[in-house]
Each structure stands twice: as C-alpha cells, then as structure tokens.
Motif scaffolding. Sequence first.
Motif, PDB file in Angstrom:
ATOM      1  N   THR A   1       0.837  -1.202   0.000  1.00 56.27           N
ATOM      2  CA  THR A   1       0.000   0.000   0.000  1.00 56.27           C
ATOM      3  C   THR A   1       0.871   1.250   0.000  1.00 56.27           C
ATOM      4  O   THR A   1       0.587   2.224  -0.711  1.00 56.27           O
ATOM      5  CB  THR A   1      -0.918   0.019   1.233  1.00 56.27           C
ATOM      6  N   GLN A   2       1.950   1.231   0.782  1.00 56.39           N
ATOM      7  CA  GLN A   2       2.885   2.347   0.807  1.00 56.39           C
ATOM      8  C   GLN A   2       3.466   2.597  -0.581  1.00 56.39           C
ATOM      9  O   GLN A   2       3.571   3.735  -1.045  1.00 56.39           O
ATOM     10  CB  GLN A   2       4.005   2.047   1.809  1.00 56.39           C
ATOM     11  N   THR A   3       3.821   1.512  -1.285  1.00 54.78           N
ATOM     12  CA  THR A   3       4.392   1.654  -2.619  1.00 54.78           C
ATOM     13  C   THR A   3       3.372   2.198  -3.601  1.00 54.78           C
ATOM     14  O   THR A   3       3.687   3.039  -4.448  1.00 54.78           O
ATOM     15  CB  THR A   3       4.907   0.286  -3.113  1.00 54.78           C
ATOM     16  N   ILE A   4       2.129   1.739  -3.501  1.00 50.59           N
ATOM     17  CA  ILE A   4       1.088   2.215  -4.404  1.00 50.59           C
ATOM     18  C   ILE A   4       0.809   3.697  -4.154  1.00 50.59           C
ATOM     19  O   ILE A   4       0.557   4.463  -5.084  1.00 50.59           O
ATOM     20  CB  ILE A   4      -0.211   1.385  -4.229  1.00 50.59           C
ATOM     21  N   CYS A   5       0.863   4.114  -2.894  1.00 49.38           N
ATOM     22  CA  CYS A   5       0.713   5.547  -2.594  1.00 49.38           C
ATOM     23  C   CYS A   5       1.792   6.355  -3.305  1.00 49.38           C
ATOM     24  O   CYS A   5       1.548   7.469  -3.775  1.00 49.38           O
ATOM     25  CB  CYS A   5       0.805   5.790  -1.087  1.00 49.38           C
ATOM     26  N   GLY A   6       2.994   5.763  -3.371  1.00 48.64           N
ATOM     27  CA  GLY A   6       4.068   6.417  -4.105  1.00 48.64           C
ATOM     28  C   GLY A   6       3.734   6.571  -5.574  1.00 48.64           C
ATOM     29  O   GLY A   6       4.131   7.551  -6.217  1.00 48.64           O
ATOM     30  N   ASN A   7       2.994   5.620  -6.129  1.00 47.02           N
ATOM     31  CA  ASN A   7       2.579   5.726  -7.524  1.00 47.02           C
ATOM     32  C   ASN A   7       1.500   6.786  -7.713  1.00 47.02           C
ATOM     33  O   ASN A   7       1.505   7.545  -8.687  1.00 47.02           O
ATOM     34  CB  ASN A   7       2.055   4.369  -8.020  1.00 47.02           C
ATOM     35  N   LEU A   8       0.550   6.854  -6.786  1.00 46.01           N
ATOM     36  CA  LEU A   8      -0.538   7.827  -6.908  1.00 46.01           C
ATOM     37  C   LEU A   8      -0.034   9.268  -6.807  1.00 46.01           C
ATOM     38  O   LEU A   8      -0.526  10.165  -7.490  1.00 46.01           O
ATOM     39  CB  LEU A   8      -1.585   7.563  -5.819  1.00 46.01           C
ATOM     40  N   LYS A   9       0.972   9.489  -5.979  1.00 53.29           N
ATOM     41  CA  LYS A   9       1.499  10.851  -5.831  1.00 53.29           C
ATOM     42  C   LYS A   9       2.255  11.308  -7.077  1.00 53.29           C
ATOM     43  O   LYS A   9       2.534  12.500  -7.244  1.00 53.29           O
ATOM     44  CB  LYS A   9       2.433  10.936  -4.635  1.00 53.29           C
ATOM     45  N   ASP A  10       2.587  10.360  -7.970  1.00 50.68           N
ATOM     46  CA  ASP A  10       3.372  10.705  -9.152  1.00 50.68           C
ATOM     47  C   ASP A  10       2.664  11.691 -10.063  1.00 50.68           C
ATOM     48  O   ASP A  10       3.307  12.448 -10.798  1.00 50.68           O
ATOM     49  CB  ASP A  10       3.710   9.442  -9.949  1.00 50.68           C
ATOM     50  N   LEU A  11       1.339  11.690 -10.041  1.00 49.24           N
ATOM     51  CA  LEU A  11       0.593  12.633 -10.877  1.00 49.24           C
ATOM     52  C   LEU A  11       1.005  14.060 -10.567  1.00 49.24           C
ATOM     53  O   LEU A  11       1.284  14.859 -11.469  1.00 49.24           O
ATOM     54  CB  LEU A  11      -0.909  12.444 -10.647  1.00 49.24           C
ATOM     55  N   PHE A  12       1.105  14.381  -9.292  1.00 50.71           N
ATOM     56  CA  PHE A  12       1.478  15.735  -8.892  1.00 50.71           C
ATOM     57  C   PHE A  12       2.989  15.960  -9.049  1.00 50.71           C
ATOM     58  O   PHE A  12       3.426  17.038  -9.439  1.00 50.71           O
ATOM     59  CB  PHE A  12       1.063  15.970  -7.439  1.00 50.71           C
ATOM     60  N   THR A  13       3.779  14.919  -8.769  1.00 47.45           N
ATOM     61  CA  THR A  13       5.223  15.050  -8.913  1.00 47.45           C
ATOM     62  C   THR A  13       5.608  15.304 -10.364  1.00 47.45           C
ATOM     63  O   THR A  13       6.443  16.164 -10.665  1.00 47.45           O
ATOM     64  CB  THR A  13       5.937  13.775  -8.415  1.00 47.45           C
ATOM     65  N   ILE A  14       5.011  14.555 -11.277  1.00 50.26           N
ATOM     66  CA  ILE A  14       5.320  14.708 -12.698  1.00 50.26           C
ATOM     67  C   ILE A  14       4.884  16.089 -13.183  1.00 50.26           C
ATOM     68  O   ILE A  14       5.626  16.781 -13.889  1.00 50.26           O
ATOM     69  CB  ILE A  14       4.627  13.602 -13.518  1.00 50.26           C
ATOM     70  N   GLY A  15       3.678  16.502 -12.786  1.00 54.17           N
ATOM     71  CA  GLY A  15       3.180  17.809 -13.223  1.00 54.17           C
ATOM     72  C   GLY A  15       4.068  18.947 -12.729  1.00 54.17           C
ATOM     73  O   GLY A  15       4.503  19.809 -13.520  1.00 54.17           O
TER      74      GLY A  15
END
Length: 348
Positions: free
Chosen positions: A297-311
């Motif tokens: 779950t921690q790793t998947i949260c890292g994936n979800l935050k990528d939307l804002f990180t990439i932008g």
Amino acid sequence: MSLKPSNSSENLILPVSDPPKSHQAPSADDKLFKGSAMTKRGAFAAVSYMSCAVMLVMFNKAALSSYNFPSANVITLLQMICSCCFLYLLRRWRMISFTTGESLHITDNSTKFVSLKTLKHTFPLSGAYLFYMLVTMESVRGVNVPMYTTLRRTTVVFTMLVEFVLVGQRYTSSVIFSVGLIVFGAFVAGARDLSFDAYSYAVVFMSNISTAIYLATISRIGKTSGLNSFGLMWCNGIICGPVLLIWTFVRGDLKTTINFPYLLSPGFIVILLFSCMLAFFLNYCIFLNTTLNSAVTQTICGNLKDLFTIGLGWIIFGGLPFDFWNIVGQFLGFAGSGLYAYYKLIGK
C-alpha cells in the motif's frame, strides 16, 4: 478518583502507529467506510505521505540539480541530524513516546529513550534505511523528474517479491493485475528514453530495490520491536547518523560542502531547511502508513502521488517532452494505481 496511566496513542499530539495486536480487529467505526479494508487513520497516513513525498522530491531536485550541490550524502546526513533533534525535543517535552503503551505522565529523567536490546533488534531496519536513503538521494540527480517518477513505479514489483520472500505474503489476482498495469505503463512511458543515461537508470532501479527492502523490513520489524513510528525513526537516526558522518568525512564530502560556492546563499539555505523538515515528516508518514496499512500500500501511494510530482517537475524543471506514448504510459500507470487503491478499499 484514581489516576490511571493513559495509553500513549490517546495523549500524543501527533498520531502514532502502535504495532497491532493479532487478536484485535479494527472496529466498524475505524473503517474508512462500510466494507472497507482501510481504516480512517490508514487513509490519513496515506494522504500525508503523498503530500510530503511530492514536496521533498522538488526540494531535493532543486538542491542537487538547480544548485548543482555535489554531495547527496551530506543532505542525507543533515536530514538525519534534524530528525534526531526534532525527536529528542518532542520526547523531552513529552509530546511523543517511543514505545507502545508508554504513558507520558511517568517521570522520566533518563537520557536513554530506547534500551540497548531494542537497538540491536532494529539493526537490520537501520541498515536498510541507510542504504535506502543514500541510493534514493543519488537517484534523483541524473534523471529528469517525469522519468524519475515513471521508473520509480516499478518499485511495487520488488516490494511484492521481498514481502513474499520475507513473510510469505501472497496477493490476489486483482492486485497482481493492477500492479502489472502499473509496470507496463512505466515501460510504455519510458520507451523513448531508455537509452538516455544507463548509469542514472541503474541507480534508480537500485533505489527501487532498496525501497522494497526498507518497506518490507519496516513491516516486519516495526510490528515486533515494541516501538511506535517515532521510536523506529529514533533508532534509525542514532545508529545510522554516526556511520554516515564517518562515511562523508572519509569520502571528502564535508570538505567539498565547505567549499561549495552557494553554501551561504539564502535560497540554498531555505531549500536545505525545507528538505530536512520534509524528510522528517516523510519518514514519519512512511512508518505510519506501512505499519497501519502494508508495504505494498505504501508503494502504491508512491505511484498515486506521481501525478502531482510529474506535473510540478515538468513545469519547474522541464526535461522529458510529453509525447503521445508518454501520455499513454502515464495514464496506464495511474489507472493501475487507481485499481489497486479500489481493490484495497473494498477488501478484494
């Protein structure tokens, strides 16, 4: 009226993750919603982690790339020192505790917050933490932010493998499908850039492996050490800090830092301060999220935050142009993350 020592989790200003007891199940009121496998505290931990992680990547990238600061190890050392100072003051002021069930009303004049036996128990976690911090800090230097976050999504595969090896964790076909979609999207998005810098890409994948080991170690040791999130952070700091200080001295990083031309620049100092503060809260949120939820779950949260990180990374630092296949790959990755989050919430 008798005064009974209160449980630490009820008195602390900051929420704490106490290792769950096997015979206790979350009550219906603790659930995020009816039928959910995630609690309200677990959801809070996940959102807090994603917020801190996005901002920390931005500040680290600014220090290492915009200012061309030569030593990632020194930044890691400063983050560790600040973390230990914060923890020491909060513990001294009895705003937090380090062990589960510890009462903050008990007089404690000892400077030894954690026993030597407990420190020895956390040695594997501290080793994994030091490896994770050093490699992750270096990995953000040579890759642009969009591709960095794209490659980091493959961490979830390594995490699942490590959890399977360490604790025999198995996953449903729904979870495996969603993770496969994340990885496929990462390769689609990065296909046009895979020959960019072999060394930088190798460091990022090494960072993925170190992250998987670290998260799985938290999940295992964090639930058997008797320490809460703050206690685990304290042990990491006092074990890894001296080792990293010696390492930076031997490598000459401290001398290089003293000669850095922007060392006293107000902008650089502000970036370092925010980096250190965010690192403290990020590590806290990682412990909280991993022990309340799971390493995957921690790793998947890292994936979800990528939307804002990439932008934000694309707008602030530039780098990889967003062509058609890059957009398709990003969409597949976010779709996979969303599916996993959905399966987790419904308990599938």
